[in-house]
Structure formats: C-alpha cells, structure tokens
Scaffold this active site. Structure first.
Site, PDB file in Angstrom:
ATOM      1  N   GLU A  43      22.461  12.604  -9.228  1.00 54.57           N
ATOM      2  CA  GLU A  43      22.909  11.233  -8.950  1.00 54.57           C
ATOM      3  C   GLU A  43      21.777  10.246  -8.742  1.00 54.57           C
ATOM      4  O   GLU A  43      21.898   9.078  -9.091  1.00 54.57           O
ATOM      5  CB  GLU A  43      23.834  11.223  -7.729  1.00 54.57           C
ATOM      6  CG  GLU A  43      25.186  11.842  -7.993  1.00 54.57           C
ATOM      7  CD  GLU A  43      26.090  11.758  -6.787  1.00 54.57           C
ATOM      8  OE1 GLU A  43      26.114  10.702  -6.136  1.00 54.57           O
ATOM      9  OE2 GLU A  43      26.768  12.746  -6.489  1.00 54.57           O
ATOM     10  N   ARG A  61      27.028  14.778   4.216  1.00 56.85           N
ATOM     11  CA  ARG A  61      28.444  14.413   4.356  1.00 56.85           C
ATOM     12  C   ARG A  61      29.256  15.686   4.542  1.00 56.85           C
ATOM     13  O   ARG A  61      29.626  16.347   3.581  1.00 56.85           O
ATOM     14  CB  ARG A  61      28.927  13.630   3.130  1.00 56.85           C
ATOM     15  CG  ARG A  61      28.246  12.277   2.995  1.00 56.85           C
ATOM     16  CD  ARG A  61      28.844  11.430   1.883  1.00 56.85           C
ATOM     17  NE  ARG A  61      28.108  10.188   1.738  1.00 56.85           N
ATOM     18  CZ  ARG A  61      27.125   9.987   0.878  1.00 56.85           C
ATOM     19  NH1 ARG A  61      26.755  10.967   0.079  1.00 56.85           N
ATOM     20  NH2 ARG A  61      26.506   8.829   0.802  1.00 56.85           N
ATOM     21  N   ASP A  95      26.387  15.521  -6.246  1.00 62.53           N
ATOM     22  CA  ASP A  95      26.632  15.945  -4.862  1.00 62.53           C
ATOM     23  C   ASP A  95      27.856  16.839  -4.763  1.00 62.53           C
ATOM     24  O   ASP A  95      28.749  16.807  -5.620  1.00 62.53           O
ATOM     25  CB  ASP A  95      26.793  14.723  -3.958  1.00 62.53           C
ATOM     26  CG  ASP A  95      25.477  13.992  -3.748  1.00 62.53           C
ATOM     27  OD1 ASP A  95      24.432  14.554  -4.126  1.00 62.53           O
ATOM     28  OD2 ASP A  95      25.485  12.869  -3.238  1.00 62.53           O
ATOM     29  N   HIS A 106      31.382  23.421   3.888  1.00 62.78           N
ATOM     30  CA  HIS A 106      29.972  23.117   3.767  1.00 62.78           C
ATOM     31  C   HIS A 106      29.257  23.554   5.041  1.00 62.78           C
ATOM     32  O   HIS A 106      29.885  23.917   6.029  1.00 62.78           O
ATOM     33  CB  HIS A 106      29.751  21.614   3.568  1.00 62.78           C
ATOM     34  CG  HIS A 106      30.424  21.067   2.357  1.00 62.78           C
ATOM     35  ND1 HIS A 106      30.651  19.725   2.182  1.00 62.78           N
ATOM     36  CD2 HIS A 106      30.930  21.677   1.256  1.00 62.78           C
ATOM     37  CE1 HIS A 106      31.261  19.528   1.019  1.00 62.78           C
ATOM     38  NE2 HIS A 106      31.443  20.703   0.452  1.00 62.78           N
ATOM     39  N   ASP A 153      30.403  16.852  -2.601  1.00 65.34           N
ATOM     40  CA  ASP A 153      31.671  16.384  -2.060  1.00 65.34           C
ATOM     41  C   ASP A 153      32.590  15.940  -3.207  1.00 65.34           C
ATOM     42  O   ASP A 153      32.249  16.057  -4.376  1.00 65.34           O
ATOM     43  CB  ASP A 153      31.460  15.243  -1.051  1.00 65.34           C
ATOM     44  CG  ASP A 153      30.719  14.062  -1.665  1.00 65.34           C
ATOM     45  OD1 ASP A 153      30.449  14.095  -2.886  1.00 65.34           O
ATOM     46  OD2 ASP A 153      30.422  13.108  -0.931  1.00 65.34           O
ATOM     47  N   GLU A 171      33.458  13.004  -4.174  1.00 67.71           N
ATOM     48  CA  GLU A 171      32.898  11.893  -4.950  1.00 67.71           C
ATOM     49  C   GLU A 171      31.924  12.429  -5.987  1.00 67.71           C
ATOM     50  O   GLU A 171      31.906  11.983  -7.133  1.00 67.71           O
ATOM     51  CB  GLU A 171      32.188  10.917  -4.003  1.00 67.71           C
ATOM     52  CG  GLU A 171      32.061   9.513  -4.526  1.00 67.71           C
ATOM     53  CD  GLU A 171      33.373   8.749  -4.539  1.00 67.71           C
ATOM     54  OE1 GLU A 171      33.451   7.763  -5.288  1.00 67.71           O
ATOM     55  OE2 GLU A 171      34.308   9.127  -3.815  1.00 67.71           O
ATOM     56  N   TYR A 176      22.961  18.828   3.017  1.00 67.90           N
ATOM     57  CA  TYR A 176      23.842  17.717   2.632  1.00 67.90           C
ATOM     58  C   TYR A 176      24.436  17.039   3.858  1.00 67.90           C
ATOM     59  O   TYR A 176      24.890  17.701   4.800  1.00 67.90           O
ATOM     60  CB  TYR A 176      24.950  18.228   1.714  1.00 67.90           C
ATOM     61  CG  TYR A 176      25.689  17.117   1.020  1.00 67.90           C
ATOM     62  CD1 TYR A 176      25.013  16.243   0.182  1.00 67.90           C
ATOM     63  CD2 TYR A 176      27.054  16.940   1.206  1.00 67.90           C
ATOM     64  CE1 TYR A 176      25.681  15.210  -0.463  1.00 67.90           C
ATOM     65  CE2 TYR A 176      27.731  15.910   0.566  1.00 67.90           C
ATOM     66  CZ  TYR A 176      27.032  15.051  -0.265  1.00 67.90           C
ATOM     67  OH  TYR A 176      27.696  14.029  -0.895  1.00 67.90           O
TER      68      TYR A 176
END
Length: 860
Positions: free
Chosen positions: A9, A319, A109, A363, A111, A113, A317
């Site tokens: 990203e 989130r 990533d 996670h 998640d 999104e 990570y």
C-alpha cells in the site's frame, strides 16, 4: 530468471520489504486505494448534462441519486467503481509490470480495508486469476515475510464483502440523508452511520453537563498522632453508622466541635497481601487512549505515527482489537526480562490475556517487532514517533513481567459516634512498575498501630466540595466509550474522531470535546426521524453483523437489503412535513430586537458556522428587497477561562428557560446586551434579553485596522472559530481570535533569503511563520518541501531584513558553551520562541530564553 511482482500500500512499506526480498521480486506501492465508488466532484458535469438531456427531476430523482452514489440498491447492489483520480499512472505501471512477471503477490494490509484494496488491484490489473496470490504478515520482519511468501493464500472475498457492505451502508446514509438535512435544517450538513452516533455521545454528555445542578457537601480530614509521635491522616467516614456527609458549613462545624471532645481509639488494624498483574499489551483503542493521556497525541496523530512505525518495520500491525501474542514474541520478551531485570521479575509462566467478546480478527496485539530495539536512533522518524514506540515497547515488556506485590493496610478509628478510616498500599515488590510507572499514591512504609491504642488530634482540616457532572470526553475517552458500546472498529476510530470535528458538529477545547449547537440540533432531529441510525444498540448490533459477513455466517447483500428496507421507510416519513410526522425544521426564532437596516425584527438562527441573529426581512419573497443584516453572537464559553469551575455555581445562577425549564446558553450581543437562548432552540422558542454593562472580550471593544492596507476589519465566524477579516476584497487579510479573547499578532510576511540555498534542491529559503513559530521553507514549495529551523547566526547576519516583531531573535547567542551552533525553536504552550543547540542532529539540552529584554541561558 523468473520474476514476481509484489504490491503493497505505501512506498515506505515497499522500501522496508524490499530489504528482505531477493532480486527476483519487484516491490511496488499502490499508495492506498486505486479504485473507489464514484466521487461527487468527478460526476457533477455528467449529472448536469444528464439533467438537461434526459432526466426530469420529479420522475427520475431516483435515477439521478443512484448515479451520484455509484451503487444501485434496487438492482441487487450493482456498484460502479472508478479509478481514483491521480492513480492512472500508477495503475498503468502496475499493469505493464504485471504483464512481464510470472506471478503477482498482493501484500496489502491484513485488515478488511487491505483485503478490499487487494481485490480492487486484482480487478484493475486483470488477467489470469491463478497468477495472483494473497500474502499477509503481522510485522515487517525477515522472519514474518519469509513465512508469508512460503504460505501464500487467496483473497478472502467474505472479508471484502464485509468491507463493501460497510462502505455501501455509509454511502446510502450520507447521500440519501444529506439532501434532506440541507432542505430541512441547513446547507452543508451531512449524516454518517457511525459518525452521527459519536456526535450523539458528545451531545448527550453536553446536555448532562449543562443541566447539572451542583450540590454542596463537606469532607473532614483529621491529622492524628500516636504516643510515639507517629502521624497519620484519616477521613471521617461515618456518624451514627451512617455516611458522614454534611451539606453546609453549619453542619460541618457542629461535627467539628463534637469530635474535638472525643477520644480517638484504634478499633481495627488489618493487613492483606495482594498482587496486581500488568495490563495487556496495546490494542488500537488502548494505544490511542494511552498516547492521549501520556503524550498528549490526538487519535489521528497516534495512528499516523503508528503507521510509520509499522511501515519502517518497528512494530506489528497497528489496527487490531486482539490481545493475542505469538509464542515467538513471548519467548523473546522472557529472555530479555531475565537478562536485563533478573529472574525475580520473570513470572513462572507467560502472562496471557483474553480477548474481548467480539474481537474482530485473530491478529496480534501491538508490540515491537524486535524487542532488542529499546529506543529508535534512526533519523527517518520524528521524535513523536520515537516517543510512541517507547510507549509500545514499555507496555509490551511490562505485560510479560511479574505482578506487583502490595501490602494493603486498613485502619479504623472510633471517636464517640464517629468512625474514621484510612486505606493505604505499601509496595513490597515493584514488579512490572520497574518499566511502566502508572501507580500513584503508593507509599513505601506505614506506621504500625496497635488495636486499642489512643491517638491524639494534631489538626482538623474541613473542606468544602461541590458535586460535579461527568467530565467531557477527550479523544482518548471517546474512543474508550465507542469501544465500550461496540461502535466502530480499530480501523475507524481515527476517522470518526476527525470527521466529527471537520464537519463542525463538535470542537476540541483544552483537549476536551464540546458539542456545537448545530451538532445538538442535528442529533435531536436524527433521534426523532432516524431512531435506529443513531441508536447505540442498533449500531453495535450492525457491527456484529458485519463481523458475521466476514466470517461467512451472513450473506452480505441480504444484510444490505434488510438495512435499506428499514432505512427507506424512515427516510420517506422524514421527508414529510412536521405536521405529518416528518423531520422538524430548523426555524428561525423571532426576538424583540429590531434590525438596524430595515426596522424588522431579528431572529435567532443556527447554521454550520454557529448561532447568530438574522433579520426576518431575509425571508422576503422579493429577492431584491431581502435584508441580509446579521449580528454575531459571542458565546460566553468562547473566552470564559473558568467555564469548568462549577464550585461557585448555585441553582439561582443557572439561567432556566421560562417555557420548558431547561438550561440556557448565554451570548454577548455587545457590551450592554446579553442574549440567553434555551438549549432546546429552535424546538423551544424561549429566550431572555439581559441589559447591563458586561465584562466582555477584548475584541468586542477594539476597532481593528488591517496592518496591510489600513482598512477596517470586521469579525466573522468560520468552521475554525471567530476571526477578523479585512473588508477590502482585494486584501482579504485575517487575524485570529485567541481562546483568551485576545486578537492574534499580525502574521509575519514571508521574507526571501536567496543567499541561503536548500540542500535537497536548487531552491533557496524563505522565512515564514506558522503555528510552530518561524521557520525556513523552500521557495519552490510544494515542489520542494524542505524546511528547517533558522540558525541564530543567519538571523544576525541578515538582521536588516527582519521585522521589529522578531528583531530580538537576531541578538541571541550564536553558539552554546561547547561551541555548537544555536537555532531558534518555538514553545507551543507558552507561544514564545527560545534558542537551543544541536550536536549531530540531537538536542544538547542547552537553552536560552528571552526575558526582561535580555537573553538568559539555562543549562539542563
């Protein structure tokens, strides 16, 4: 040699990953989303053209709305995706490389999104589906990346559908309610499926605070000493076996006279041993809360810095709502603790922490990627990022350390009918507090008192108290409340707190959220017309359903259909007139104040910019004859430094509406006139005019002259508060109004220094002034973004170019005591410049401040 394309990203992440992958991999960045639903700006021209050529607004309103939204809820949720503007070149490059490689790894990533971005990349690049693989890793380390590429997978479409369902619902709410709000309340308004709930939380707290009536009570502390002169302070807790709580001074001093005549006997002395385990390693919400509390960072800033730390490979990570830690990380932490703190600080078994009930993903918690890196020395990261890393490192290490051992001591003393108590904790073993200092009011030793022994009065200390309402939310405590109510997810907290401020529905003052009047009105209207939309339980329940979509337990389009069916019914009803049960209008409330222009009455009006008085003549059907006269209203809270001091407030001093008995907001009209408006305005038309001579802000009594063109400046209210603007349309100079009611100093005009060249480009420096004081910036900004602090020797050299405002800075010390060059810095809290020095890029601790018209050197 066969080559593979790896797409991530961000460029920073690509750079870090590239270090661990061999030359057979080409690592490229998509720089976030590459495809999204159509944006309203990009299709304005197209919509206008459609309106002219094909559509009748009355008959084809639905078609136009669908075209604006980019999704069609009436045609099985057909979506129209477009390349994000500015990403065409990136897509073109990725397609070109994709055609030249044998395989494509989507390493976005982990998640939802990130999963959606991976899917969009696959759709945009196209080609053979078997050519694509999905790789995910929780941390950017050689070990994790190697494992990820050894075990590639496929895009999880259930998680993509969960992200799409959230996105579609949010767009439905935003695009279909906003036109209604513009029509019924005020232009520029919008609603959000989750953001509106966050605004409601703040508004509900605001109403509690405004309507709170403080009650007086007293506390009594008595300082006692034993025969061997050991002192102890105790609180009087009971009288005649009831809680001791005098409500006025008379009751308190009656009790004091009585207790002074009593004998104080130790009735009970109890000791207990207990242990306190360290709190869990950070998840997204606790990191945001802790950074807010300990570092003063906003939620947005915390997530920005955490993203940088993750992309540089320093943390896992960021989130996540999981407290899980890998066995590998726990093992490393235990080795570190034993070698650096000793075996006493290492528990026999690792500390494990359970996840909350509806933890979204499996996670890991947020932790350092490499436990051996205690402090970051890299110049690539800011000091704020380094502080955040230290916070994460400390929390992770503490979470795996031995519990703190306490001795709890409870002492009870009786005196006639009074009971006194004292509770203390003595630290026997510091455990995890060796790393993480969070405990307060802990003592290391305490006097031992025998049961039955007598104590003697040393001092009687009465104190007057007033009950206080619940405090206003900070960004950290708002995140905690959202998490508690299961509203939003780790990836959305930062967006929520930022959007509600950007929309002008709430504001932050002294690190606390305050509800704006428009936020209050909007909440009331949405509560009545869209009860489900901002209902806490409904929103939390929807989050759980989205989780079930990601787990393939609910079909995503069925969830959207159910949501849209109920939403459409409420929307159609809200469109009706208030008399038919539709959304209530934001009517102007007439007052007895006459318009100075046309003589008609002025009315109380609320818009996105705030509350003001508007002439009722504006509603004249003849547009040419409309009166546009307005009067600014200055909220007392905009400059009252003691607004949160409730101790002196009594029932009599609270303005109450005569129509509904609710509290009233107070505003200045001018030095001789105040306006008190019911907090239920405009639903309630109650208001009161107060005449007198009032203490007002400085800016109400001053005539401001523009320092650039010497024309008069008038006060305006904008999204970021009140300010003065020059009436000369060619000038447009502005001056801010500070929180204390004073007017900001004129801005420093940019000063060009062609002799001072930039290092990273052929540009030269310009001296500018910002919120962090003066600084040098490249003259080609934004092409070159090079900035730095000015050296004092440079200001001294070009002293003749400096305005009088900063002339004193050129007279400061050019070098420190060790011969290091000095630079000019700015203290944001005190709003003053100071001089310091650096050696090899690090601050030396040497300081000089300007006081009493001279420079004083301070050595740390």
């Amino acid at each position: 040699m066969q080559k593979s394309l790896v797409i991530v990203e961000s460029p920073a992440k690509a750079k870090t990953i590239n270090q661990y992958l061999g030359c057979e991999y080409i690592v490229k960045s998509s720089i976030g989303h590459v495809r999204d639903l159509i944006k309203s700006k990009s299709q304005n021209k197209e919509n206008k053209k459609c309106l002219k050529e094909n559509f009748n607004l009355k008959t084809d309103e639905k078609t136009i709305l669908i075209k604006k939204m980019g999704i069609d809820p009436y045609q099985n949720w057909k979506a129209e995706y477009h390349i994000v503007p500015g990403k065409e070149k990136i897509i073109s490059e990725l397609k070109m490389i994709a055609n030249q490689v044998d395989h494509i790894y989507l390493a976005t990533d982990l998640d939802r999104e990130g999963e959606a971005i991976a899917w969009h990349l696959k759709e945009v690049i196209g080609g053979d589906a078997s050519k694509f693989s999905r790789v995910i890793f929780n941390e950017i380390t050689k070990h994790s990346i190697k494992q990820a590429f050894e075990n590639p997978g496929h895009i999880n479409m259930h998680r993509v559908h969960a992200q799409q369902a959230r996105r579609f619902m949010d767009r439905i709410v935003g695009y279909m309610i906003s036109p209604l709000l513009w029509k019924k309340i005020s232009r520029g308004l919008s609603a959000g499926r989750v953001q509106s709930v966050a605004v409601r939380i703040i508004v509900d707290r605001e109403n509690i605070i405004k309507n709170f009536i403080p009650e007086e009570y007293w506390k009594l502390n008595i300082s006692l000493f034993s025969k061997d002169q050991k002192k102890i302070n105790m609180d009087v807790t009971h009288y005649q076996n009831k809680i001791f709580r005098p409500i006025n001074k008379t009751q308190m001093y009656f009790a004091i006279e009585k207790i002074k005549k009593s004998l104080f006997t130790v009735k009970n002395y109890e000791e207990k041993i207990f242990y306190k385990k360290a709190s869990a390693p950070f998840i997204t919400s606790t990191l945001q809360q802790s950074a807010s509390l300990h570092l003063g960072f906003s939620v947005k800033k915390t997530m920005f810095l955490a993203q940088k730390l993750y992309e540089e490979g320093y943390i896992t990570y960021m989130r996540t709502d999981s407290n899980y830690l890998s066995q590998h990380s726990i093992k490393k932490a235990r080795i570190y603790i034993k070698s650096h703190y000793g075996s006493d600080y290492l528990p026999k078994e690792p500390n494990l922490y359970s996840n909350k009930k509806h933890s979204q993903e499996a996670h890991e918690a947020i932790r350092p990627s490499d436990i051996e890196i205690k402090r970051i020395n890299s110049d690539h990261l800011s000091s704020s990022a380094k502080k955040l890393y230290q916070l994460i490192w400390n929390q992770f290490i503490a979470s795996q350390m031995q519990s703190v051992k306490y001795k709890s001591i409870t002492i009870t003393v009786v005196a006639d009918m009074f009971k006194l108590q004292k509770n203390e904790r003595v630290v026997l073993f510091d455990g995890w507090t060796r790393v993480l200092i969070e405990e307060k009011n802990i003592i290391s030793e305490f006097p031992i008192l025998k049961i039955g022994s007598l104590l003697f009065i040393d001092e009687v200390i009465p104190s007057q108290k007033f009950t206080k309402p619940q405090p206003r939310f900070s960004e950290g405590s708002l995140v905690r409340e959202l998490e508690k109510k299961s509203i939003g997810r780790p990836s959305t907290y930062s967006v929520i707190t930022s959007k509600i401020q950007d929309r002008g529905y709430v504001k932050i003052k002294k690190n606390k959220f305050y509800a704006e009047k428009m936020g209050e009105i909007l909440t009331v209207r949405l509560k009545k017309s869209f009860s489900n939309l901002i209902d806490y339980n409904f929103t939390a329940h929807m989050e759980k359903k989205l989780d079930k979509v990601a787990e393939n337990k609910i079909e995503w389009k069925n969830l959207l259909n159910s949501f849209f069916k109920n939403f459409s019914k409420q929307l159609e009803k809200a469109k009706k007139s208030p008399e038919e049960g539709g959304m209530e209008l934001n009517n102007i409330v007439p007052t007895s104040i006459n318009c100075s222009v046309c003589g008609k009455k002025m009315g109380i009006k609320t818009a996105v910019t705030g509350v003001f008085l508007s002439c009722l003549g504006y509603n004249n059907t003849e547009i040419k004859n409309r009166c546009k006269q307005t009067i600014n209203l200055i909220s007392l809270n905009d400059f009252n430094k003691e607004e949160d001091n409730t101790r002196q407030i009594s029932l009599k001093s609270i303005n109450r509406c005569k129509k509904c008995n609710m509290s009233m907001d107070s505003y200045f009209i001018n030095q001789k006139l105040k306006l008190h408006i019911c907090i239920n305005n405009p639903s309630c038309i109650g208001y009161t005019l107060e005449k007198g001579v009032f203490k007002n802000p400085v800016y109400l009594s001053e005539i401001i002259q523009c320092e650039k063109c010497h024309t008069k400046m008038i006060m305006k209210t904008g999204p970021f508060g009140k300010f003065f603007i020059c009436i000369n349309k060619k000038c447009k100079n502005t001056r801010k109004i500070l929180p204390n009611g004073e007017i900001s100093d004129p801005k420093l005009e940019p000063i060009s220094f062609p002799q001072l060249r930039c290092k990273k480009s052929d540009a030269w420096f310009i001296l500018r002034e910002g919120i962090a004081g003066i600084f040098f910036a490249a003259n080609t900004f934004p092409k070159s973004r090079e900035t730095r602090s000015p050296f004092v020797e440079e200001l001294a050299r070009f002293q003749h170019l400096l305005p009088e405002k900063i002339h004193y800075l050129s007279s400061g010390p050019i070098i420190d005591d060790n011969g290091n060059k000095t630079i000019v810095c700015f203290n944001r809290n005190k709003k003053t410049h100071y001089i310091t020095s650096k050696k090899k890029g690090k601050f030396t601790g040497w300081l000089a401040i300007f006081t009493n018209k001279k420079w004083c050197v301070i050595k740390k």
